[in-house]
Scaffold this active site. Structure first.
Site, PDB file in Angstrom:
ATOM      1  N   HIS A 190      -2.282  -5.956   0.149  1.00  0.00           N
ATOM      2  CA  HIS A 190      -2.343  -7.419   0.108  1.00  0.00           C
ATOM      3  C   HIS A 190      -3.099  -7.881  -1.141  1.00  0.00           C
ATOM      4  CE1 HIS A 190      -1.337 -10.375   3.438  1.00  0.00           C
ATOM      5  NE2 HIS A 190      -1.838 -11.198   2.544  1.00  0.00           N
TER       6      HIS A 190
ATOM      7  N   ARG B 160     -12.893 -13.726   2.806  1.00  0.00           N
ATOM      8  CA  ARG B 160     -12.699 -13.990   1.368  1.00  0.00           C
ATOM      9  C   ARG B 160     -13.831 -14.902   0.945  1.00  0.00           C
ATOM     10  NH1 ARG B 160      -6.106 -14.612   1.699  1.00  0.00           N
ATOM     11  NH2 ARG B 160      -5.862 -12.751   3.002  1.00  0.00           N
TER      12      ARG B 160
ATOM     13  N   TYR C 275       4.495 -13.658   9.354  1.00  0.00           N
ATOM     14  CA  TYR C 275       3.269 -13.409  10.093  1.00  0.00           C
ATOM     15  C   TYR C 275       3.581 -13.733  11.536  1.00  0.00           C
ATOM     16  CZ  TYR C 275       0.309 -13.207   5.890  1.00  0.00           C
ATOM     17  OH  TYR C 275      -0.282 -12.862   4.709  1.00  0.00           O
TER      18      TYR C 275
ATOM     19  N   GLN D 233       9.336 -13.202   4.896  1.00  0.00           N
ATOM     20  CA  GLN D 233       8.123 -12.471   5.303  1.00  0.00           C
ATOM     21  C   GLN D 233       7.480 -13.206   6.462  1.00  0.00           C
ATOM     22  OE1 GLN D 233       4.601 -13.711   4.247  1.00  0.00           O
ATOM     23  NE2 GLN D 233       3.977 -12.386   5.933  1.00  0.00           N
TER      24      GLN D 233
HETATM   25  C1  FNR Z   1      -0.668 -13.407  -1.065  1.00  0.00           C
HETATM   26  N1  FNR Z   1      -0.124 -12.360  -0.322  1.00  0.00           N
HETATM   27  C2  FNR Z   1       0.578 -12.634   0.839  1.00  0.00           C
HETATM   28  N2  FNR Z   1       1.198 -11.619   1.506  1.00  0.00           N
HETATM   29  C3  FNR Z   1       1.922 -11.870   2.625  1.00  0.00           C
HETATM   30  O1  FNR Z   1       2.472 -10.940   3.202  1.00  0.00           O
HETATM   31  N3  FNR Z   1       2.053 -13.166   3.068  1.00  0.00           N
HETATM   32  C4  FNR Z   1       1.468 -14.229   2.460  1.00  0.00           C
HETATM   33  O2  FNR Z   1       1.626 -15.363   2.893  1.00  0.00           O
HETATM   34  C5  FNR Z   1       0.673 -13.962   1.305  1.00  0.00           C
HETATM   35  N4  FNR Z   1       0.033 -14.971   0.639  1.00  0.00           N
HETATM   36  C6  FNR Z   1      -0.589 -14.728  -0.560  1.00  0.00           C
HETATM   37  C7  FNR Z   1      -1.125 -15.780  -1.294  1.00  0.00           C
HETATM   38  C8  FNR Z   1      -1.686 -15.537  -2.544  1.00  0.00           C
HETATM   39  C9  FNR Z   1      -2.227 -16.675  -3.346  1.00  0.00           C
HETATM   40  C10 FNR Z   1      -1.723 -14.232  -3.061  1.00  0.00           C
HETATM   41  C11 FNR Z   1      -2.297 -13.932  -4.430  1.00  0.00           C
HETATM   42  C12 FNR Z   1      -1.228 -13.185  -2.325  1.00  0.00           C
HETATM   43  C13 FNR Z   1      -0.160 -10.984  -0.834  1.00  0.00           C
HETATM   44  C14 FNR Z   1       1.025 -10.754  -1.770  1.00  0.00           C
HETATM   45  O3  FNR Z   1       2.241 -10.857  -1.110  1.00  0.00           O
HETATM   46  C15 FNR Z   1       0.929  -9.382  -2.465  1.00  0.00           C
HETATM   47  O4  FNR Z   1       0.854  -8.369  -1.497  1.00  0.00           O
HETATM   48  C16 FNR Z   1      -0.261  -9.271  -3.417  1.00  0.00           C
HETATM   49  O5  FNR Z   1      -0.518 -10.509  -4.035  1.00  0.00           O
HETATM   50  C17 FNR Z   1       0.003  -8.229  -4.490  1.00  0.00           C
HETATM   51  O6  FNR Z   1      -1.072  -8.084  -5.361  1.00  0.00           O
HETATM   52  P1  FNR Z   1      -1.194  -8.850  -6.779  1.00  0.00           P
HETATM   53  O7  FNR Z   1       0.133  -8.750  -7.459  1.00  0.00           O
HETATM   54  O8  FNR Z   1      -1.547 -10.268  -6.446  1.00  0.00           O
HETATM   55  O9  FNR Z   1      -2.331  -8.135  -7.435  1.00  0.00           O
END
Ligand code: FNR
Length: 367
Positions: free
Chosen positions: A240, A169, A134, A132
């Protein structure tokens, strides 16, 4: 597997262990979301506003919980969502994610802002992995990163498209805690490139990589249609976890319209609030090929690293198996919209808590 994990018979117990072990600022990093946290709460509310409709009188002795994504068999239709700064949650960071997924038999998505490097994580497990990304630099920067993940054996590239800005946040703003890639009070270096991301650029990345392209963060049927028109292989419905735009819609509500728009032309992943076997079954019935878990995974890693994550997945598998049998289906292909209907959600006050009701409501951030 350590004794306490072998004895953990519910995921509730593992979440409890995470709560006890985590410093409050890292807990808030995981559990928190943007501004009022309405989007995060709506993710759970939308899942809880669906009832399951069981069929009976069928032979359900042998239930097969397996699914498929990107040509890979998944032991359960679950994917590890990317987690940035995973090294702040468990010492070996992305390696724990990749190894747990590989050992259990699902795929892991590894974030470009997690440690160690894509190469070190790639070498740690032979299981299927998605990178993934960024975007933190220009085209040459992005292409160089794509070359690295292709060479490290990742099976697809996922571009996160819901994060043009780092959201507000408020738990993090109050505590002052920042992921290691951030410097307090300053924008993350290169983040401006993420706000310049366009469909055409993603298509160029797809062409450069030669790998399947996963577009993570689709929140409307219109954008799902555009993704499919570009020929992208996976549409990942996500807000997200409510960590970017506040006051968004619950993702399982978006899934239905996205599934209609995609109409079988791409595979569909969904995430946002999925914690339980029944949650996952609802998403499959509404058209998802796989469901990604973010916070459930992060809390498992916080509770006990790779071992605890494997245990959480085993328990999730058991929940899925039992619920499929109780619904009268023996494989995921039998699930369709007839197995879910709208229902009134029970009151819940937090995005995580509805799935783990023994906790004191709110799971407030520690003082
Ligand atoms: C994330 N998410 C996330 N998404 C992404 O594309 N790159 C990232 O680096 C991160 N980092 C990240 C850190 C933490 C601590 C969390 C909780 C989430 C989002 C993640 O991939 C996903 O989309 C969501 O967490 C899904 O929702 P739930 O399962 O946490 O409710």
């Amino acid at each position: 597997m350590s004794d306490w994990l072998a004895e953990a018979t519910t995921n509730h117990a593992i979440i409890d262990a995470a709560r006890a072990r985590l410093e409050s600022d890292v807990w808030d990093y995981i559990a928190g979301a943007a501004e009022t946290e309405t989007t995060a709460r709506r993710n759970r509310l939308a899942i809880d506003s669906l009832a399951l409709c069981p069929r009976v009188g069928r032979d359900v002795e042998n239930v097969d919980t397996s699914g498929h994504l990107l040509g890979q068999r998944l032991r359960i239709p679950v994917l590890l969502a990317p987690i940035g700064a995973c090294e702040a949650i468990t010492t070996d960071g992305g390696i724990a994610q990749a190894r747990a997924a590989g050992r259990f038999g699902i795929a892991a998505t590894i974030s470009s802002v997690t440690e160690p490097s894509f190469e070190a994580v790639g070498a740690a497990s032979a299981g299927p992995k998605i990178s993934q990304l960024y975007i933190r630099g220009d085209e040459d920067w992005a292409n160089a990163l794509i070359d690295r993940v292709r060479d490290a054996g990742y099976l697809a590239t996922a571009i996160t498209v819901d994060s043009a800005y780092y959201s507000r946040r408020e738990r993090q703003l109050r505590s002052g805690w920042r992921p290691p890639t951030h410097i307090a009070g300053q924008p993350e270096p290169g983040i401006v490139w993420q706000s310049r991301l366009t469909w055409d650029w993603i298509e160029q990345m797809r062409e450069h990589s030669g790998l399947p392209m996963v577009v993570k963060g689709i929140q409307t049927a219109s954008d799902a249609e555009i993704a499919v028109e570009h020929g992208f292989e996976v549409v990942w419905v996500s807000n997200h976890g409510g960590r970017e735009i506040d006051h968004g819609e619950g993702t399982i509500d978006i899934l239905r319209e996205v599934s209609d728009a995609v109409a079988g032309r791409a595979e569909i992943v969904v995430d946002g609030g999925f914690m339980r076997g029944t949650d996952i079954i609802k998403a499959i019935a509404l058209g998802a090929d796989a469901v990604a878990i973010g916070r459930l995974q992060a809390l498992a890693l916080a509770a006990g690293g790779e071992e605890a994550l494997v245990r959480v997945l085993e328990l999730l598998e058991e929940e899925i198996r039992v619920s499929m049998g109780l619904l009268g289906v023996v494989n995921l292909g039998e699930l369709d919209r007839g197995y879910v209907k709208a229902a009134q959600a029970l009151p819940a006050t937090s995005s995580l808590l509805a799935a783990f009701p023994e906790h004191p409501l709110d799971w407030p951030s520690a003082p």
